[in-house]
Design a protein around this motif. Sequence first.
Motif, PDB file in Angstrom:
ATOM      1  N   LEU A   9       0.866  -1.184   0.000  1.00 12.11           N
ATOM      2  CA  LEU A   9       0.000   0.000   0.000  1.00 12.11           C
ATOM      3  C   LEU A   9       0.897   1.227   0.000  1.00 12.11           C
ATOM      4  N   LYS A  10       0.634   2.141  -0.935  1.00 10.68           N
ATOM      5  CA  LYS A  10       1.462   3.358  -0.992  1.00 10.68           C
ATOM      6  C   LYS A  10       0.580   4.582  -0.804  1.00 10.68           C
ATOM      7  N   GLN A  11       0.757   5.219   0.332  1.00 10.89           N
ATOM      8  CA  GLN A  11       0.046   6.459   0.647  1.00 10.89           C
ATOM      9  C   GLN A  11      -1.432   6.395   0.306  1.00 10.89           C
ATOM     10  N   VAL A  12      -2.025   5.346   0.805  1.00 10.30           N
ATOM     11  CA  VAL A  12      -3.430   5.136   0.520  1.00 10.30           C
ATOM     12  C   VAL A  12      -4.298   6.040   1.391  1.00 10.30           C
ATOM     13  N   LEU A  28       2.087   0.592   3.659  1.00 15.40           N
ATOM     14  CA  LEU A  28       2.307  -0.677   4.343  1.00 15.40           C
ATOM     15  C   LEU A  28       2.735  -1.723   3.326  1.00 15.40           C
ATOM     16  N   ASP A  29       3.877  -2.369   3.600  1.00 23.35           N
ATOM     17  CA  ASP A  29       4.279  -3.522   2.787  1.00 23.35           C
ATOM     18  C   ASP A  29       4.068  -4.776   3.609  1.00 23.35           C
ATOM     19  N   SER A  47     -10.912  -1.472   9.758  1.00 18.50           N
ATOM     20  CA  SER A  47     -11.834  -2.212   8.884  1.00 18.50           C
ATOM     21  C   SER A  47     -11.806  -1.663   7.471  1.00 18.50           C
ATOM     22  N   THR A  48     -11.727  -0.351   7.371  1.00 17.99           N
ATOM     23  CA  THR A  48     -11.677   0.277   6.052  1.00 17.99           C
ATOM     24  C   THR A  48     -10.458  -0.219   5.278  1.00 17.99           C
ATOM     25  N   ALA A  49      -9.308  -0.251   5.959  1.00 20.88           N
ATOM     26  CA  ALA A  49      -8.084  -0.717   5.304  1.00 20.88           C
ATOM     27  C   ALA A  49      -8.252  -2.162   4.820  1.00 20.88           C
ATOM     28  N   LEU A  50      -8.829  -2.990   5.686  1.00 22.29           N
ATOM     29  CA  LEU A  50      -9.006  -4.395   5.347  1.00 22.29           C
ATOM     30  C   LEU A  50      -9.929  -4.565   4.138  1.00 22.29           C
ATOM     31  N   LYS A  51     -10.989  -3.757   4.124  1.00 24.88           N
ATOM     32  CA  LYS A  51     -11.933  -3.854   3.010  1.00 24.88           C
ATOM     33  C   LYS A  51     -11.297  -3.414   1.706  1.00 24.88           C
ATOM     34  N   ILE A  52     -10.457  -2.396   1.779  1.00 31.21           N
ATOM     35  CA  ILE A  52      -9.766  -1.951   0.569  1.00 31.21           C
ATOM     36  C   ILE A  52      -8.851  -3.068   0.052  1.00 31.21           C
ATOM     37  N   ILE A  53      -8.134  -3.681   0.992  1.00 30.95           N
ATOM     38  CA  ILE A  53      -7.237  -4.773   0.595  1.00 30.95           C
ATOM     39  C   ILE A  53      -8.037  -5.922  -0.033  1.00 30.95           C
ATOM     40  N   ALA A  54      -9.230  -6.172   0.513  1.00 32.06           N
ATOM     41  CA  ALA A  54     -10.061  -7.272   0.006  1.00 32.06           C
ATOM     42  C   ALA A  54     -10.710  -6.924  -1.329  1.00 32.06           C
ATOM     43  N   THR A  60      -9.336   6.236  -2.265  1.00 27.60           N
ATOM     44  CA  THR A  60      -9.519   7.566  -2.846  1.00 27.60           C
ATOM     45  C   THR A  60      -8.208   8.066  -3.453  1.00 27.60           C
ATOM     46  N   THR A  61      -7.108   7.916  -2.708  1.00 26.92           N
ATOM     47  CA  THR A  61      -5.805   8.337  -3.228  1.00 26.92           C
ATOM     48  C   THR A  61      -4.786   7.230  -3.000  1.00 26.92           C
ATOM     49  N   GLY A  62      -3.632   7.371  -3.618  1.00 26.15           N
ATOM     50  CA  GLY A  62      -2.567   6.398  -3.455  1.00 26.15           C
ATOM     51  C   GLY A  62      -2.815   5.165  -4.302  1.00 26.15           C
ATOM     52  N   ASN A  63      -2.028   4.112  -4.046  1.00 28.59           N
ATOM     53  CA  ASN A  63      -2.286   2.886  -4.789  1.00 28.59           C
ATOM     54  C   ASN A  63      -1.895   1.636  -4.033  1.00 28.59           C
ATOM     55  N   MET A  64      -2.426   0.544  -4.535  1.00 26.71           N
ATOM     56  CA  MET A  64      -2.210  -0.748  -3.898  1.00 26.71           C
ATOM     57  C   MET A  64      -1.720  -1.702  -4.974  1.00 26.71           C
ATOM     58  N   THR A  65      -0.626  -2.393  -4.715  1.00 28.64           N
ATOM     59  CA  THR A  65      -0.126  -3.336  -5.716  1.00 28.64           C
ATOM     60  C   THR A  65       0.125  -4.703  -5.110  1.00 28.64           C
ATOM     61  N   TRP A  66       0.060  -5.689  -5.964  1.00 28.78           N
ATOM     62  CA  TRP A  66       0.295  -7.086  -5.579  1.00 28.78           C
ATOM     63  C   TRP A  66       1.459  -7.592  -6.424  1.00 28.78           C
ATOM     64  N   PRO A  67       2.696  -7.340  -5.986  1.00 25.44           N
ATOM     65  CA  PRO A  67       3.853  -7.615  -6.842  1.00 25.44           C
ATOM     66  C   PRO A  67       3.941  -9.046  -7.352  1.00 25.44           C
ATOM     67  N   THR A  68       3.535 -10.034  -6.560  1.00 24.81           N
ATOM     68  CA  THR A  68       3.789 -11.414  -6.985  1.00 24.81           C
ATOM     69  C   THR A  68       2.569 -12.138  -7.520  1.00 24.81           C
ATOM     70  N   ALA A  69       1.406 -11.574  -7.340  1.00 21.97           N
ATOM     71  CA  ALA A  69       0.204 -12.347  -7.644  1.00 21.97           C
ATOM     72  C   ALA A  69      -0.283 -12.134  -9.061  1.00 21.97           C
ATOM     73  N   THR A  70      -0.934 -13.161  -9.608  1.00 23.01           N
ATOM     74  CA  THR A  70      -1.682 -12.954 -10.836  1.00 23.01           C
ATOM     75  C   THR A  70      -2.961 -12.238 -10.438  1.00 23.01           C
ATOM     76  N   VAL A  71      -3.344 -11.284 -11.249  1.00 21.55           N
ATOM     77  CA  VAL A  71      -4.408 -10.381 -10.844  1.00 21.55           C
ATOM     78  C   VAL A  71      -5.609 -10.530 -11.771  1.00 21.55           C
ATOM     79  N   ASP A  72      -6.802 -10.511 -11.213  1.00 24.92           N
ATOM     80  CA  ASP A  72      -7.991 -10.578 -12.067  1.00 24.92           C
ATOM     81  C   ASP A  72      -8.429  -9.183 -12.511  1.00 24.92           C
ATOM     82  N   GLN A  73      -9.549  -9.110 -13.224  1.00 24.07           N
ATOM     83  CA  GLN A  73      -9.970  -7.816 -13.800  1.00 24.07           C
ATOM     84  C   GLN A  73     -10.164  -6.736 -12.738  1.00 24.07           C
ATOM     85  N   LEU A  74     -10.531  -7.147 -11.539  1.00 22.54           N
ATOM     86  CA  LEU A  74     -10.816  -6.172 -10.494  1.00 22.54           C
ATOM     87  C   LEU A  74      -9.550  -5.708  -9.788  1.00 22.54           C
TER      88      LEU A  74
END
Lengths: 262, 285
Positions: A9-12, A28-29, A47-54, A60-74
């Motif tokens: 998570l980068k400056q989410v 958060l890494d 809870s908000t953080a957890l829901k965003i991760i899920a 609203t701002t920042g970004n979230m990445t999954w460096p190792t995972a295959t990612v679906d459309q969402l």
Amino acid sequence: MTTNTLLSLKQVGKTFSNGTVALQDMSLDVQEGSFVSLLGPSGCGKSTALKIIAGLGNLTTGNMTWPTATVDQLGRPDHEISFVFQEPTLMLWATVFDNVWLPLRLKGVKKKAARAAVEEALEMVGLQDFATSYPRELSGGMKMRVSIARALVTRPKLLLMDEPFAALDEITRSKLNDDLLRLWQKMNWTVIFVTHSVFESAYLSDRIVVMAARPGRVVADIAVDAPYPRGGAEFRSSPTYAEASNTASKALHAAMQSGDHL
Amino acid sequence: MTKSAPNTPEIQLDPVELRKARIARNERIGRWLLPIIVIVLTIVGWDLFCVINEVPHYVIPRPGRVLEALIEDWSLLISSLGATLVITFSALTLAIVGGVGLAILFAQSKWVEMSFFPYAIMLQVTPIIVIAPLIFIYVDSKFAGLLICAWIVAFFPILSNTTLGLKSADHNLVDMMKLYGASRWQTLRFLRLPSALPYFLGGLKIAGGLSLIGAIVAEFVAGSGGAGSGLAFRILEASYRLNIPRMFAAILLISFTGILIFMAMSFLSWLFLHKWHESAIKREI
Ligand SMILES: Nc1ncnc2c1ncn2[C@@H]1O[C@H](COP(=O)(O)OP(=O)(O)O)[C@@H](O)[C@H]1O
Ligand SMILES: [Mg+2]
């Protein structure tokens, strides 16, 4: 021990439409295979953080990445996240078996094909004899176990838990804590565990992330350097545990003083 | 807590538990006995009233007289009841299909709900007795007219209850469905419909009785216009002929039918809910 970053998570930031800033600049890494606790007073955005991760809420701002995972459309890793809520959140009209079967059923797995996986999941939480019971016939702790069995039946990579044991009595809670650790080691999960209990976080996790409210943000990141399995009472009386609890406690207090009191 | 068979001769119980057991036993008996006693007393009182005041049988018939009428006119009354029941259950079936269907439609889109729910309420609050004559003017088939009237009365409780039920699914479960990538249809099938079931069954209990009332009211309206063989028509016909005992017999038959329908719906509700829903579970403590 080389580890990959599973989630970054980068400056989410998250602002709700009513103007509430639930998260601000949260970074958060999370390493693969780690057990991270999010510790903070209520309303600090855990809870908000957890829901965003899920993937259940947008950021609203920042970004979230999954460096190792295959990612679906969402934009979330393919079927590799499971969520355990504070309440067992079971379908009351369905048996224990059908409740645990649900995630597979939604993917089109028929009952017969799912049987082995469901029974294995039930066995892991010690409920193999209750497959045909209805949730109302179970105690609070057993319902929580069903909820955990449902979470692990899909063999997730990441398990998100939102104060899962907060509503349980002390004895059941400590038993479930131990079971969770055992499963975590066995299954190679990454766990993000939300709690407002300092002791629970120190006992379970290898890393405690302390959060503060208004706006929700990370204020401390504490490593708990003790090998697993930690062995119950012994670990609870060790200096490492005392130190981690102490540090987390202080950080939590500082966090609560910096914001307004509850 | 090994074998505590119910017929073990001596289980030690404290006074409070003993009292509870006694009360429970009395309640079980009272549930059947009391209504029977009250009904018997009512009938005896009714009979005495007629005898003492020398009420003529064409004003208030004695109970025996009503029973005679019931037996004498049985074949006539039962075939009329049959006709009424056909309307009642066709209307109830359509009310279920229409009520649940509309509720599902409303659950798919707030806009649809906002647009059409007021119409449903309007249909509900306008007394059927004032709409029925219009319906019989516009609809040629008497059967269809009766059906429409009974349907209008019966469908609202199913619609409003099911709509509420579909919305009351646990939010965390909704989130979980989303997390596992459930389609709209899957969410409906696995979550929303089962969540709505207790609400729907509650609506069904009300709708069952209402569809009978709707059918009877519509028959009254249609019956005055001529042909017809429902129970309401028999009552009208009997009243023209001052056959009061037959009127009483027909009314009795309607009441019993209503009670039976209610009991059938309650049983249905128990059948679907007794395994899991709080409302259908006996409390031990
Ligand atoms: N859907 C929502 N709409 C508006 N405000 C919300 C919503 N969800 C949470 N909040 C607010 O965001 C803040 C953080 O909430 P939450 O993440 O639930 O905190 P925690 O789980 O740490 O107790 C709180 O002030 C809460 O009132
Ligand atoms: Mg929370």
